[in-house]
Design a protein around this motif. Structure first.
Motif, PDB file in Angstrom:
ATOM      1  N   HIS A  51       0.828  -1.196   0.000  1.00 11.01           N
ATOM      2  CA  HIS A  51       0.000   0.000   0.000  1.00 11.01           C
ATOM      3  C   HIS A  51       0.872   1.259   0.000  1.00 11.01           C
ATOM      4  N   LEU A  52       1.892   1.295   0.863  1.00 12.31           N
ATOM      5  CA  LEU A  52       2.792   2.448   0.922  1.00 12.31           C
ATOM      6  C   LEU A  52       3.534   2.642  -0.391  1.00 12.31           C
ATOM      7  N   GLU A  53       4.029   1.553  -0.939  1.00 15.64           N
ATOM      8  CA  GLU A  53       4.778   1.638  -2.195  1.00 15.64           C
ATOM      9  C   GLU A  53       3.898   2.185  -3.307  1.00 15.64           C
ATOM     10  N   ASN A  54       2.706   1.665  -3.415  1.00 18.64           N
ATOM     11  CA  ASN A  54       1.790   2.122  -4.466  1.00 18.64           C
ATOM     12  C   ASN A  54       1.380   3.571  -4.262  1.00 18.64           C
ATOM     13  N   SER A  55       1.069   3.962  -3.018  1.00 18.42           N
ATOM     14  CA  SER A  55       0.635   5.339  -2.786  1.00 18.42           C
ATOM     15  C   SER A  55       1.786   6.319  -2.991  1.00 18.42           C
ATOM     16  N   ASN A  56       3.013   5.957  -2.586  1.00 17.68           N
ATOM     17  CA  ASN A  56       4.162   6.841  -2.799  1.00 17.68           C
ATOM     18  C   ASN A  56       4.453   7.015  -4.280  1.00 17.68           C
ATOM     19  N   LEU A  57       4.412   5.928  -5.016  1.00 21.24           N
ATOM     20  CA  LEU A  57       4.703   6.018  -6.442  1.00 21.24           C
ATOM     21  C   LEU A  57       3.623   6.788  -7.191  1.00 21.24           C
ATOM     22  N   GLU A  58       2.375   6.542  -6.843  1.00 20.30           N
ATOM     23  CA  GLU A  58       1.289   7.233  -7.523  1.00 20.30           C
ATOM     24  C   GLU A  58       1.303   8.721  -7.227  1.00 20.30           C
ATOM     25  N   SER A  59       1.630   9.089  -5.977  1.00 19.16           N
ATOM     26  CA  SER A  59       1.624  10.507  -5.642  1.00 19.16           C
ATOM     27  C   SER A  59       2.820  11.237  -6.226  1.00 19.16           C
ATOM     28  N   SER A  60       3.950  10.556  -6.353  1.00 17.60           N
ATOM     29  CA  SER A  60       5.141  11.224  -6.872  1.00 17.60           C
ATOM     30  C   SER A  60       5.178  11.248  -8.392  1.00 17.60           C
ATOM     31  N   ASN A  61       4.607  10.251  -9.031  1.00 23.92           N
ATOM     32  CA  ASN A  61       4.633  10.202 -10.482  1.00 23.92           C
ATOM     33  C   ASN A  61       3.482   9.324 -10.972  1.00 23.92           C
ATOM     34  N   PRO A  62       2.440   9.901 -11.462  1.00 28.36           N
ATOM     35  CA  PRO A  62       1.288   9.106 -11.879  1.00 28.36           C
ATOM     36  C   PRO A  62       1.579   8.183 -13.056  1.00 28.36           C
ATOM     37  N   ARG A  63       2.689   8.395 -13.757  1.00 27.76           N
ATOM     38  CA  ARG A  63       2.991   7.557 -14.914  1.00 27.76           C
ATOM     39  C   ARG A  63       3.840   6.332 -14.570  1.00 27.76           C
ATOM     40  N   VAL A  64       4.212   6.167 -13.292  1.00 32.68           N
ATOM     41  CA  VAL A  64       5.024   5.020 -12.894  1.00 32.68           C
ATOM     42  C   VAL A  64       4.168   3.766 -12.962  1.00 32.68           C
ATOM     43  N   SER A  65       4.669   2.758 -13.621  1.00 37.71           N
ATOM     44  CA  SER A  65       3.907   1.524 -13.789  1.00 37.71           C
ATOM     45  C   SER A  65       4.498   0.418 -12.929  1.00 37.71           C
ATOM     46  N   SER A  66       3.790  -0.711 -12.884  1.00 40.49           N
ATOM     47  CA  SER A  66       4.312  -1.859 -12.141  1.00 40.49           C
ATOM     48  C   SER A  66       5.604  -2.359 -12.792  1.00 40.49           C
ATOM     49  N   LYS A  67       5.751  -2.120 -14.098  1.00 39.00           N
ATOM     50  CA  LYS A  67       6.984  -2.493 -14.783  1.00 39.00           C
ATOM     51  C   LYS A  67       8.157  -1.670 -14.234  1.00 39.00           C
ATOM     52  N   SER A  68       7.919  -0.399 -13.964  1.00 41.71           N
ATOM     53  CA  SER A  68       8.962   0.450 -13.394  1.00 41.71           C
ATOM     54  C   SER A  68       9.344  -0.014 -11.998  1.00 41.71           C
ATOM     55  N   ILE A  69       8.360  -0.408 -11.202  1.00 38.04           N
ATOM     56  CA  ILE A  69       8.625  -0.911  -9.857  1.00 38.04           C
ATOM     57  C   ILE A  69       9.475  -2.167  -9.947  1.00 38.04           C
ATOM     58  N   GLU A  70       9.116  -3.054 -10.849  1.00 39.36           N
ATOM     59  CA  GLU A  70       9.872  -4.300 -11.033  1.00 39.36           C
ATOM     60  C   GLU A  70      11.313  -3.991 -11.461  1.00 39.36           C
ATOM     61  N   HIS A  71      11.482  -3.008 -12.327  1.00 38.98           N
ATOM     62  CA  HIS A  71      12.805  -2.607 -12.788  1.00 38.98           C
ATOM     63  C   HIS A  71      13.636  -2.090 -11.607  1.00 38.98           C
ATOM     64  N   LEU A  72      13.054  -1.213 -10.800  1.00 40.63           N
ATOM     65  CA  LEU A  72      13.773  -0.650  -9.658  1.00 40.63           C
ATOM     66  C   LEU A  72      14.140  -1.721  -8.635  1.00 40.63           C
ATOM     67  N   GLU A  73      13.225  -2.664  -8.390  1.00 40.07           N
ATOM     68  CA  GLU A  73      13.513  -3.747  -7.460  1.00 40.07           C
ATOM     69  C   GLU A  73      14.632  -4.635  -7.990  1.00 40.07           C
ATOM     70  N   ALA A  74      14.621  -4.898  -9.285  1.00 40.93           N
ATOM     71  CA  ALA A  74      15.671  -5.721  -9.884  1.00 40.93           C
ATOM     72  C   ALA A  74      17.026  -5.019  -9.781  1.00 40.93           C
ATOM     73  N   ARG A  75      17.043  -3.716 -10.080  1.00 44.81           N
ATOM     74  CA  ARG A  75      18.293  -2.962  -9.979  1.00 44.81           C
ATOM     75  C   ARG A  75      18.831  -3.002  -8.551  1.00 44.81           C
ATOM     76  N   ARG A  76      17.951  -2.745  -7.598  1.00 49.64           N
ATOM     77  CA  ARG A  76      18.356  -2.747  -6.186  1.00 49.64           C
ATOM     78  C   ARG A  76      18.900  -4.120  -5.780  1.00 49.64           C
ATOM     79  N   THR A  77      18.262  -5.186  -6.226  1.00 46.72           N
ATOM     80  CA  THR A  77      18.697  -6.541  -5.887  1.00 46.72           C
ATOM     81  C   THR A  77      20.061  -6.846  -6.480  1.00 46.72           C
ATOM     82  N   VAL A  78      20.257  -6.528  -7.749  1.00 46.28           N
ATOM     83  CA  VAL A  78      21.532  -6.827  -8.410  1.00 46.28           C
ATOM     84  C   VAL A  78      22.666  -6.004  -7.789  1.00 46.28           C
ATOM     85  N   ILE A  79      22.429  -4.756  -7.503  1.00 45.90           N
ATOM     86  CA  ILE A  79      23.462  -3.920  -6.886  1.00 45.90           C
ATOM     87  C   ILE A  79      23.804  -4.450  -5.498  1.00 45.90           C
ATOM     88  N   SER A  80      22.802  -4.868  -4.758  1.00 47.77           N
ATOM     89  CA  SER A  80      23.044  -5.424  -3.425  1.00 47.77           C
ATOM     90  C   SER A  80      23.866  -6.708  -3.517  1.00 47.77           C
TER      91      SER A  80
END
Length: 161
Positions: A51-80
């Motif tokens: 809920h927090l993730e969706n509300s933060n993303l929607e409020s900061s950028n209405p064009r952010v899609s679930s694909k973008s979230i998946e991309h960011l999570e993948a980047r964070r995982t690989v860097i970690s």
């Protein structure tokens, strides 16, 4: 619990930066709780985070899609994973690239996509790969290439069997 599920939990714990003593304390706490209470707490936290993730993303950028979230999570995982491997970014990039060449030999221009130049940031390089090959394949290659359980390197931290 499946071996894969247990491995994911250990990977998340290792990536979180908690110390071995904190990890032991978590395990002790888990042993003292009822399974239904654990599952309930897990589901409440999971729902709250979504809920927090969706509300933060929607409020900061209405064009952010679930694909973008998946991309960011993948980047964070690989860097970690790369940081946990304690390899230089260029070495981590070579190992991930080698793994992807083995996993995805049919991808057109893969060698060009995987080219890593020191001028380029590691995160930007990962973004380029995720855009070309996809988040799941990128994470899978990084896990295989930067495996913290690699028995060739005796100085790396390993999960005990």
């Amino acid at each position: 619990m499946s071996e894969n599920g247990l491995r994911k939990i250990f990977m998340l714990a290792a990536c979180s930066g908690i110390s071995p003593s904190e990890f032991r304390s978590v395990i002790d706490s888990i042993h003292s709780l009822e399974i239904d209470d654990l599952v309930s707490s897990y589901m409440q936290l999971r729902n709250r985070l979504r809920h927090l993730e969706n509300s933060n993303l929607e409020s900061s950028n209405p064009r952010v899609s679930s694909k973008s979230i998946e991309h960011l999570e993948a980047r964070r995982t690989v860097i970690s994973l790369a940081k946990d491997s304690e390899l230089l970014p260029s070495r981590a990039a070579r190992q991930i690239a080698s793994q992807l060449l083995e996993m995805k030999p049919d991808v057109d221009n893969l060698e060009e996509i995987l080219a890593y130049e020191k001028k380029e940031s590691f995160a930007r390089w990962i973004d380029k790969i995720i855009d070309s090959i996809g988040p799941s394949a990128t994470i899978n290659a990084a896990v295989k290439a930067l495996d913290i359980n690699d028995t060739k390197d005796k100085n790396r931290w390993r999960l005990s069997e």
